[in-house]
Motif scaffolding. Structure first.
Motif, PDB file in Angstrom:
ATOM      1  N   LEU A 153      42.980  48.097  29.158  1.00  0.00           N
ATOM      2  CA  LEU A 153      42.721  46.896  29.956  1.00  0.00           C
ATOM      3  C   LEU A 153      43.452  46.977  31.294  1.00  0.00           C
ATOM      4  O   LEU A 153      42.919  46.591  32.333  1.00  0.00           O
ATOM      5  CB  LEU A 153      43.151  45.644  29.190  1.00  0.00           C
ATOM      6  CG  LEU A 153      42.244  45.231  28.036  1.00  0.00           C
ATOM      7  CD1 LEU A 153      42.891  44.091  27.248  1.00  0.00           C
ATOM      8  CD2 LEU A 153      40.871  44.827  28.540  1.00  0.00           C
ATOM      9  N   TYR A 154      44.690  47.472  31.255  1.00  0.00           N
ATOM     10  CA  TYR A 154      45.464  47.637  32.488  1.00  0.00           C
ATOM     11  C   TYR A 154      44.741  48.574  33.462  1.00  0.00           C
ATOM     12  O   TYR A 154      44.576  48.260  34.635  1.00  0.00           O
ATOM     13  CB  TYR A 154      46.860  48.165  32.170  1.00  0.00           C
ATOM     14  CG  TYR A 154      47.601  48.668  33.384  1.00  0.00           C
ATOM     15  CD1 TYR A 154      48.089  47.783  34.343  1.00  0.00           C
ATOM     16  CD2 TYR A 154      47.792  50.025  33.584  1.00  0.00           C
ATOM     17  CE1 TYR A 154      48.753  48.243  35.469  1.00  0.00           C
ATOM     18  CE2 TYR A 154      48.460  50.495  34.705  1.00  0.00           C
ATOM     19  CZ  TYR A 154      48.931  49.596  35.642  1.00  0.00           C
ATOM     20  OH  TYR A 154      49.582  50.053  36.759  1.00  0.00           O
ATOM     21  N   PHE A 155      44.297  49.718  32.966  1.00  0.00           N
ATOM     22  CA  PHE A 155      43.585  50.655  33.837  1.00  0.00           C
ATOM     23  C   PHE A 155      42.288  50.021  34.351  1.00  0.00           C
ATOM     24  O   PHE A 155      41.927  50.188  35.515  1.00  0.00           O
ATOM     25  CB  PHE A 155      43.304  51.976  33.124  1.00  0.00           C
ATOM     26  CG  PHE A 155      44.518  52.854  32.955  1.00  0.00           C
ATOM     27  CD1 PHE A 155      45.524  52.895  33.897  1.00  0.00           C
ATOM     28  CD2 PHE A 155      44.641  53.670  31.840  1.00  0.00           C
ATOM     29  CE1 PHE A 155      46.641  53.715  33.747  1.00  0.00           C
ATOM     30  CE2 PHE A 155      45.747  54.497  31.675  1.00  0.00           C
ATOM     31  CZ  PHE A 155      46.742  54.526  32.630  1.00  0.00           C
ATOM     32  N   GLY A 156      41.585  49.280  33.503  1.00  0.00           N
ATOM     33  CA  GLY A 156      40.378  48.583  33.936  1.00  0.00           C
ATOM     34  C   GLY A 156      40.682  47.527  34.987  1.00  0.00           C
ATOM     35  O   GLY A 156      39.945  47.375  35.973  1.00  0.00           O
ATOM     36  N   PHE A 157      41.766  46.786  34.778  1.00  0.00           N
ATOM     37  CA  PHE A 157      42.205  45.786  35.748  1.00  0.00           C
ATOM     38  C   PHE A 157      42.439  46.444  37.098  1.00  0.00           C
ATOM     39  O   PHE A 157      42.022  45.929  38.147  1.00  0.00           O
ATOM     40  CB  PHE A 157      43.489  45.118  35.236  1.00  0.00           C
ATOM     41  CG  PHE A 157      44.245  44.336  36.261  1.00  0.00           C
ATOM     42  CD1 PHE A 157      43.864  43.046  36.597  1.00  0.00           C
ATOM     43  CD2 PHE A 157      45.350  44.875  36.896  1.00  0.00           C
ATOM     44  CE1 PHE A 157      44.562  42.311  37.544  1.00  0.00           C
ATOM     45  CE2 PHE A 157      46.053  44.153  37.840  1.00  0.00           C
ATOM     46  CZ  PHE A 157      45.657  42.868  38.165  1.00  0.00           C
ATOM     47  N   GLN A 158      43.102  47.590  37.090  1.00  0.00           N
ATOM     48  CA  GLN A 158      43.380  48.305  38.335  1.00  0.00           C
ATOM     49  C   GLN A 158      42.091  48.772  38.999  1.00  0.00           C
ATOM     50  O   GLN A 158      41.929  48.650  40.223  1.00  0.00           O
ATOM     51  CB  GLN A 158      44.301  49.500  38.068  1.00  0.00           C
ATOM     52  CG  GLN A 158      45.691  49.116  37.654  1.00  0.00           C
ATOM     53  CD  GLN A 158      46.467  48.457  38.776  1.00  0.00           C
ATOM     54  OE1 GLN A 158      46.246  48.705  39.951  1.00  0.00           O
ATOM     55  NE2 GLN A 158      47.373  47.585  38.407  1.00  0.00           N
ATOM     56  N   ALA A 159      41.164  49.307  38.214  1.00  0.00           N
ATOM     57  CA  ALA A 159      39.894  49.771  38.774  1.00  0.00           C
ATOM     58  C   ALA A 159      39.104  48.612  39.361  1.00  0.00           C
ATOM     59  O   ALA A 159      38.501  48.738  40.428  1.00  0.00           O
ATOM     60  CB  ALA A 159      39.082  50.485  37.698  1.00  0.00           C
ATOM     61  N   MET A 160      39.112  47.472  38.685  1.00  0.00           N
ATOM     62  CA  MET A 160      38.388  46.308  39.200  1.00  0.00           C
ATOM     63  C   MET A 160      39.039  45.786  40.471  1.00  0.00           C
ATOM     64  O   MET A 160      38.348  45.311  41.373  1.00  0.00           O
ATOM     65  CB  MET A 160      38.299  45.229  38.130  1.00  0.00           C
ATOM     66  CG  MET A 160      37.398  45.668  36.979  1.00  0.00           C
ATOM     67  SD  MET A 160      37.279  44.451  35.684  1.00  0.00           S
ATOM     68  CE  MET A 160      36.170  43.299  36.468  1.00  0.00           C
ATOM     69  N   GLY A 161      40.352  45.883  40.552  1.00  0.00           N
ATOM     70  CA  GLY A 161      41.038  45.483  41.780  1.00  0.00           C
ATOM     71  C   GLY A 161      40.609  46.333  42.951  1.00  0.00           C
ATOM     72  O   GLY A 161      40.444  45.849  44.070  1.00  0.00           O
ATOM     73  N   LYS A 162      40.407  47.611  42.689  1.00  0.00           N
ATOM     74  CA  LYS A 162      39.984  48.519  43.753  1.00  0.00           C
ATOM     75  C   LYS A 162      38.587  48.155  44.251  1.00  0.00           C
ATOM     76  O   LYS A 162      38.279  48.318  45.409  1.00  0.00           O
ATOM     77  CB  LYS A 162      40.011  49.961  43.250  1.00  0.00           C
ATOM     78  CG  LYS A 162      39.739  50.967  44.333  1.00  0.00           C
ATOM     79  CD  LYS A 162      39.997  52.369  43.873  1.00  0.00           C
ATOM     80  CE  LYS A 162      39.795  53.330  45.027  1.00  0.00           C
ATOM     81  NZ  LYS A 162      40.255  54.651  44.733  1.00  0.00           N
ATOM     82  N   SER A 163      37.767  47.631  43.354  1.00  0.00           N
ATOM     83  CA  SER A 163      36.406  47.264  43.750  1.00  0.00           C
ATOM     84  C   SER A 163      36.360  45.947  44.506  1.00  0.00           C
ATOM     85  O   SER A 163      35.308  45.542  44.981  1.00  0.00           O
ATOM     86  CB  SER A 163      35.506  47.168  42.509  1.00  0.00           C
ATOM     87  OG  SER A 163      35.818  45.999  41.767  1.00  0.00           O
ATOM     88  N   GLY A 164      37.499  45.260  44.601  1.00  0.00           N
ATOM     89  CA  GLY A 164      37.566  44.005  45.333  1.00  0.00           C
ATOM     90  C   GLY A 164      37.173  42.792  44.511  1.00  0.00           C
ATOM     91  O   GLY A 164      37.075  41.690  45.031  1.00  0.00           O
ATOM     92  N   ARG A 165      36.945  42.981  43.233  1.00  0.00           N
ATOM     93  CA  ARG A 165      36.552  41.857  42.388  1.00  0.00           C
ATOM     94  C   ARG A 165      37.722  40.898  42.231  1.00  0.00           C
ATOM     95  O   ARG A 165      38.864  41.306  42.039  1.00  0.00           O
ATOM     96  CB  ARG A 165      36.112  42.367  41.020  1.00  0.00           C
ATOM     97  CG  ARG A 165      35.674  41.226  40.133  1.00  0.00           C
ATOM     98  CD  ARG A 165      35.025  41.710  38.893  1.00  0.00           C
ATOM     99  NE  ARG A 165      34.818  40.547  38.032  1.00  0.00           N
ATOM    100  CZ  ARG A 165      34.354  40.640  36.829  1.00  0.00           C
ATOM    101  NH1 ARG A 165      34.035  41.794  36.343  1.00  0.00           N
ATOM    102  NH2 ARG A 165      34.201  39.565  36.109  1.00  0.00           N
ATOM    103  N   ALA A 166      37.426  39.621  42.261  1.00  0.00           N
ATOM    104  CA  ALA A 166      38.463  38.597  42.089  1.00  0.00           C
ATOM    105  C   ALA A 166      39.106  38.735  40.714  1.00  0.00           C
ATOM    106  O   ALA A 166      38.453  39.106  39.738  1.00  0.00           O
ATOM    107  CB  ALA A 166      37.844  37.215  42.246  1.00  0.00           C
ATOM    108  N   GLN A 167      40.373  38.431  40.662  1.00  0.00           N
ATOM    109  CA  GLN A 167      41.106  38.527  39.406  1.00  0.00           C
ATOM    110  C   GLN A 167      40.768  37.352  38.498  1.00  0.00           C
ATOM    111  O   GLN A 167      40.728  36.216  38.937  1.00  0.00           O
ATOM    112  CB  GLN A 167      42.607  38.580  39.686  1.00  0.00           C
ATOM    113  CG  GLN A 167      43.004  39.709  40.613  1.00  0.00           C
ATOM    114  CD  GLN A 167      42.516  41.067  40.161  1.00  0.00           C
ATOM    115  OE1 GLN A 167      42.569  41.399  38.989  1.00  0.00           O
ATOM    116  NE2 GLN A 167      42.005  41.856  41.084  1.00  0.00           N
ATOM    117  N   ASP A 168      40.514  37.655  37.262  1.00  0.00           N
ATOM    118  CA  ASP A 168      40.150  36.651  36.270  1.00  0.00           C
ATOM    119  C   ASP A 168      41.382  36.218  35.482  1.00  0.00           C
ATOM    120  O   ASP A 168      42.501  36.562  35.816  1.00  0.00           O
ATOM    121  CB  ASP A 168      39.084  37.226  35.332  1.00  0.00           C
ATOM    122  CG  ASP A 168      37.796  37.569  36.076  1.00  0.00           C
ATOM    123  OD1 ASP A 168      37.433  36.835  37.009  1.00  0.00           O
ATOM    124  OD2 ASP A 168      37.166  38.579  35.717  1.00  0.00           O
TER     125      ASP A 168
END
Length: 185
Positions: A158-173
């Motif tokens: 989940l941490y790695f996914g969170f980081q990847a989603m952050g790179k894509s600019g997606r808002a944090q949930d």
């Protein structure tokens, strides 16, 4: 007699890390790297041999500065809930749009470079052990170390996914709510 180095190695590696993190390994050409490191071509080759050697030095720096610091933070956490201890992993940093340096290395460089693959796996394993320690101290996952290890692996992913989603600019949930539900807290 050889001339002494006229640059600070630590500063040069810091510049290399910044550009590799921002652009990626493959997209960083030698002129970009030299500019980021503040070096001439001759100084670069005398000190580091090649781009791959510099990249590996940046991984070592990341391990020392980020992974080790994160592990110390996890170990020192005295909060009663594991979720509270793990939330700093899921809090966007100033570099959220650049993703995780380990993740970037795993995806871009590790498939073609066994040395980078081994180093990134070692760092990921250490992070998983730190997460496992947080869960173990708080008894999350019940008496089963296998279940606790599975939870630690899921949190790491989940941490790695969170980081990847952050790179894509997606808002944090609502990561705190998700982690709390996953851990049953």
């Amino acid at each position: 007699m050889a001339r002494p180095r006229e640059f600070d190695t630590s500063t040069a590696i810091g510049g290399a890390m910044a550009i590799f993190w921002r652009q990626g390994y493959k997209a960083t050409n030698l002129p970009d790297l030299l500019r980021a490191m503040g070096l001439t071509r001759g100084s670069f080759y005398k000190a580091f041999v090649d781009k791959e050697a510099v990249y590996f030095q940046t991984l070592l720096r990341y391990d020392t500065e980020v992974v080790s610091t994160t592990l110390a933070m996890l170990k020192a956490c005295d909060a009663p809930l594991a979720t509270t201890c793990l939330m700093p992993l899921f809090t966007p940093s100033g570099k959220a749009d650049m993703g995780c340096f380990i993740c970037n290395a795993m995806v871009e460089v590790a498939p073609d470079n066994p040395k980078v693959a081994q180093k990134t796996q070692e760092m990921a394993d250490r992070l998983k052990e730190g997460i496992f320690g947080v869960l173990e101290v708080r008894g999350v996952g019940g008496p089963s170390p296998t279940h606790r290890a599975d939870l630690a692996e899921m949190v790491l992913h989940l941490y790695f996914g969170f980081q990847a989603m952050g790179k894509s600019g997606r808002a944090q949930d609502d990561w705190e709510g998700r982690i709390r539900r996953l851990l049953g807290e």
